[in-house]
Design an enzyme around this catalytic site. Sequence first.
Site, PDB file in Angstrom:
ATOM      1  N   GLU A  48       8.989  17.240  14.433  1.00 10.45           N
ATOM      2  CA  GLU A  48       9.534  16.891  13.116  1.00 10.45           C
ATOM      3  C   GLU A  48       8.854  17.768  12.065  1.00 10.45           C
ATOM      4  O   GLU A  48       7.674  17.617  11.790  1.00 10.45           O
ATOM      5  CB  GLU A  48       9.282  15.406  12.807  1.00 10.45           C
ATOM      6  CG  GLU A  48       9.994  14.949  11.543  1.00 10.45           C
ATOM      7  CD  GLU A  48       9.643  13.525  11.129  1.00 10.45           C
ATOM      8  OE1 GLU A  48       8.467  13.137  11.231  1.00 10.45           O
ATOM      9  OE2 GLU A  48      10.560  12.796  10.691  1.00 10.45           O
ATOM     10  N   CYS A  96      13.710  11.065   6.834  1.00  9.11           N
ATOM     11  CA  CYS A  96      13.620  10.683   8.246  1.00  9.11           C
ATOM     12  C   CYS A  96      14.952  10.823   8.964  1.00  9.11           C
ATOM     13  O   CYS A  96      15.004  11.111  10.146  1.00  9.11           O
ATOM     14  CB  CYS A  96      13.108   9.257   8.365  1.00  9.11           C
ATOM     15  SG  CYS A  96      14.109   8.090   7.441  1.00  9.11           S
ATOM     16  N   GLU A 125       9.289   1.900  11.060  1.00 12.88           N
ATOM     17  CA  GLU A 125      10.351   2.890  10.819  1.00 12.88           C
ATOM     18  C   GLU A 125       9.686   4.251  10.791  1.00 12.88           C
ATOM     19  O   GLU A 125       8.949   4.575   9.858  1.00 12.88           O
ATOM     20  CB  GLU A 125      11.063   2.592   9.502  1.00 12.88           C
ATOM     21  CG  GLU A 125      11.972   1.392   9.660  1.00 12.88           C
ATOM     22  CD  GLU A 125      12.765   1.068   8.426  1.00 12.88           C
ATOM     23  OE1 GLU A 125      13.370   0.000   8.396  1.00 12.88           O
ATOM     24  OE2 GLU A 125      12.764   1.889   7.494  1.00 12.88           O
ATOM     25  N   LYS A 137       0.873  -1.186   0.000  1.00 12.77           N
ATOM     26  CA  LYS A 137       0.000   0.000   0.000  1.00 12.77           C
ATOM     27  C   LYS A 137       0.901   1.224   0.000  1.00 12.77           C
ATOM     28  O   LYS A 137       1.419   1.636   1.032  1.00 12.77           O
ATOM     29  CB  LYS A 137      -0.884  -0.013   1.256  1.00 12.77           C
ATOM     30  CG  LYS A 137      -2.241   0.645   1.104  1.00 12.77           C
ATOM     31  CD  LYS A 137      -2.227   2.127   0.800  1.00 12.77           C
ATOM     32  CE  LYS A 137      -1.969   3.029   1.970  1.00 12.77           C
ATOM     33  NZ  LYS A 137      -1.687   4.421   1.564  1.00 12.77           N
TER      34      LYS A 137
HETATM   35  P1  NAD Z   1       2.233   8.738   7.215  1.00 13.03           P
HETATM   36  O1  NAD Z   1       2.402   8.035   8.501  1.00 13.03           O
HETATM   37  O2  NAD Z   1       1.223   9.819   7.116  1.00 13.03           O
HETATM   38  O3  NAD Z   1       1.860   7.708   6.047  1.00 13.03           O
HETATM   39  C1  NAD Z   1       2.673   6.589   5.744  1.00 13.03           C
HETATM   40  C2  NAD Z   1       1.809   5.522   5.117  1.00 13.03           C
HETATM   41  O4  NAD Z   1       0.875   5.060   6.086  1.00 13.03           O
HETATM   42  C3  NAD Z   1       0.980   5.988   3.921  1.00 13.03           C
HETATM   43  O5  NAD Z   1       0.955   4.974   2.945  1.00 13.03           O
HETATM   44  C4  NAD Z   1      -0.399   6.181   4.538  1.00 13.03           C
HETATM   45  O6  NAD Z   1      -1.447   6.042   3.603  1.00 13.03           O
HETATM   46  C5  NAD Z   1      -0.431   5.062   5.546  1.00 13.03           C
HETATM   47  N1  NAD Z   1      -1.383   5.238   6.646  1.00 13.03           N
HETATM   48  C6  NAD Z   1      -1.816   6.396   7.203  1.00 13.03           C
HETATM   49  N2  NAD Z   1      -2.709   6.133   8.180  1.00 13.03           N
HETATM   50  C7  NAD Z   1      -2.834   4.782   8.257  1.00 13.03           C
HETATM   51  C8  NAD Z   1      -3.606   3.908   9.064  1.00 13.03           C
HETATM   52  N3  NAD Z   1      -4.430   4.353   9.993  1.00 13.03           N
HETATM   53  N4  NAD Z   1      -3.470   2.583   8.867  1.00 13.03           N
HETATM   54  C9  NAD Z   1      -2.628   2.104   7.937  1.00 13.03           C
HETATM   55  N5  NAD Z   1      -1.893   2.879   7.117  1.00 13.03           N
HETATM   56  C10 NAD Z   1      -1.986   4.215   7.278  1.00 13.03           C
HETATM   57  O7  NAD Z   1       3.684   9.263   6.822  1.00 13.03           O
HETATM   58  P2  NAD Z   1       4.092  10.175   5.579  1.00 13.03           P
HETATM   59  O8  NAD Z   1       3.634  11.563   5.870  1.00 13.03           O
HETATM   60  O9  NAD Z   1       3.655   9.506   4.316  1.00 13.03           O
HETATM   61  O10 NAD Z   1       5.688  10.085   5.617  1.00 13.03           O
HETATM   62  C11 NAD Z   1       6.489  10.932   6.365  1.00 13.03           C
HETATM   63  C12 NAD Z   1       6.915  10.274   7.666  1.00 13.03           C
HETATM   64  O11 NAD Z   1       7.611   9.060   7.396  1.00 13.03           O
HETATM   65  C13 NAD Z   1       7.876  11.122   8.471  1.00 13.03           C
HETATM   66  O12 NAD Z   1       7.504  11.094   9.829  1.00 13.03           O
HETATM   67  C14 NAD Z   1       9.219  10.425   8.289  1.00 13.03           C
HETATM   68  O13 NAD Z   1      10.161  10.640   9.309  1.00 13.03           O
HETATM   69  C15 NAD Z   1       8.791   8.997   8.200  1.00 13.03           C
HETATM   70  N6  NAD Z   1       9.831   8.189   7.539  1.00 13.03           N
HETATM   71  C16 NAD Z   1      10.574   7.326   8.318  1.00 13.03           C
HETATM   72  C17 NAD Z   1      11.592   6.583   7.740  1.00 13.03           C
HETATM   73  C18 NAD Z   1      12.455   5.656   8.569  1.00 13.03           C
HETATM   74  O14 NAD Z   1      13.145   4.834   7.989  1.00 13.03           O
HETATM   75  N7  NAD Z   1      12.434   5.754   9.893  1.00 13.03           N
HETATM   76  C19 NAD Z   1      11.849   6.700   6.358  1.00 13.03           C
HETATM   77  C20 NAD Z   1      11.067   7.585   5.622  1.00 13.03           C
HETATM   78  C21 NAD Z   1      10.050   8.319   6.211  1.00 13.03           C
END
Ligand code: NAD
Length: 503
Positions: free
Chosen positions: A397, A300, A266, A191
């Site tokens: 963040e 991240c 992550e 997804k």
């Molecule tokens: P997000 O958490 O909003 O979304 C990530 C994914 O989760 C998307 O596909 C979204 O549709 C899905 N999602 C959202 N709500 C959900 C739910 N209730 N159930 C299941 N899936 C759901 O994050 P984002 O805004 O897309 O990405 C940015 C974030 O990702 C930042 O906080 C960044 O630090 C983090 N990030 C972490 C790493 C790492 O390796 N630690 C790497 C890249 C990004």
Amino acid sequence: MATLNANVDKLNTYLEQFRDKGILNQIAGKAVPAIAGAKFESSSPVDESLICSVARSTEADVDAAARAAAVAFPIWRDMPALERKKILLAIADGIEARAEEIAFCECWDTGQALRFMSKAALRGAENFRYFADQVTSARDGKNLASPTLMNVTTRVPIGPVGIITPWNTPFMLSTWKIAPALASGCTIVHKPAEFSPLSARILADIAADAGLPAGVWNLVNGFGEDAGKALTEHPAIKAIAFVGESRTGSLITKQGADTLKRMHLELGGKNPVIVFDDADLERALDAVIFMIYSINGERCTSSSRLLVQDTIREEFEAKLVERVNNIKVGHPLDPTTEIGPLIAREHFDKVQSYFDIAVEDGATVAAGGTRVGDEGFFVRPTLFTQATNQMRIAQEEIFGPVLTSIAFSSEEEALQIANDTAYGLTGYVWTNDLTRALRFTDKLEAGMIWVNSENVRHLPTPFGGVKASGIGRDGGNWSFDFYMEQKHIGFALGDHKIPRLGV
Ligand code: NAD
């Protein structure tokens, strides 16, 4: 300008594939629309123009995908390792063959600059090659003999897994999760983030062309709160590999509780880069700038908090301001661009809100702090100085090209500030005092630390965070530990004494 125009022309030919049908799901080997026929629109952050429609999946689509993954699981699990390896290598070849197309689509979809995205596609291929090489040994175990038993261990794939990815570097991050899952013998339902669906569709096509059996790789597009949620709750899905925000990580942990999902999370970061006055300051400056202003700061592992020793603060910040003001913001397909537009309007608004928050909290906007132009989601690379670690710009963040600089006077104070955060993903330490580096890294609360270096990813090393930055590790054998179950089998060596009851 000539190169940019040529790149835009090429992009338009690459986008042709999405124009008529839009982006479809991939379920049981077939490209299909959402069962209910719903769609949403994907637009580019460069000029807010429509790219294409995207299947908007619900529980029914996720159910079909999870069932397909469950049917395909024994087929993929039991395929000889060398055949599975060959298919993973063919996927890597397919990625390399379409690297430019992937990079261009990713730039248009996410706003990331080509100078970074051109490498992201190739790193994706590398992920597949790296894990393909380990397919033949992934199930190996140990022989742990006891006086009465020959105990052996083996590893078996956990089953169909859900992979949920964010929008910041969607292609690279997807391959990072999918490659080890497939190498383990798991089947997947992916997804991707709703903001960046293009490269996930290309990737699913590459996998099908590489000969991956139908149902091994399923793709469901849609929003987190419906498609994502349904995936985390589906009983056929045995584990969820998630990359995204910390609060989403917490939410999906709850959603997965009823079906006892294994979770690998992550999550976010507010990572410190600590610059001591004995460091090589020119190299430190390059690394500080690279680690917050590359990839639009939507990274991240970005070092979003600069902790700089007070003896060098003025000089270091002055140099920083000069360089930051020189960073080129522009069209992501212009090869000279260093920062492109932020992913979407809501994120653009969020990042800009910190320009006011910084001033309200008493910090100084030393560079940037404004949007660029009046079309698209472009902001100037921004530097806040005169900040303290209690301010929101130091604790939250922001996930944009925004750096908060905080002065410290002693090693103890630097450590206290560095650890005073909910997060613990990465840390970067700049010093030429070896003993201090050893002492400091021992106490720094982070999953990954680099000394006198920017973040240089080496695939066999463990990737992941502590505290609110995540649970679990990627890379090398750590990935296999997540996607596989350990199994112990004891074989009696003779007639050892079995306790007798009821005699
Ligand atoms: P997000 O958490 O909003 O979304 C990530 C994914 O989760 C998307 O596909 C979204 O549709 C899905 N999602 C959202 N709500 C959900 C739910 N209730 N159930 C299941 N899936 C759901 O994050 P984002 O805004 O897309 O990405 C940015 C974030 O990702 C930042 O906080 C960044 O630090 C983090 N990030 C972490 C790493 C790492 O390796 N630690 C790497 C890249 C990004």
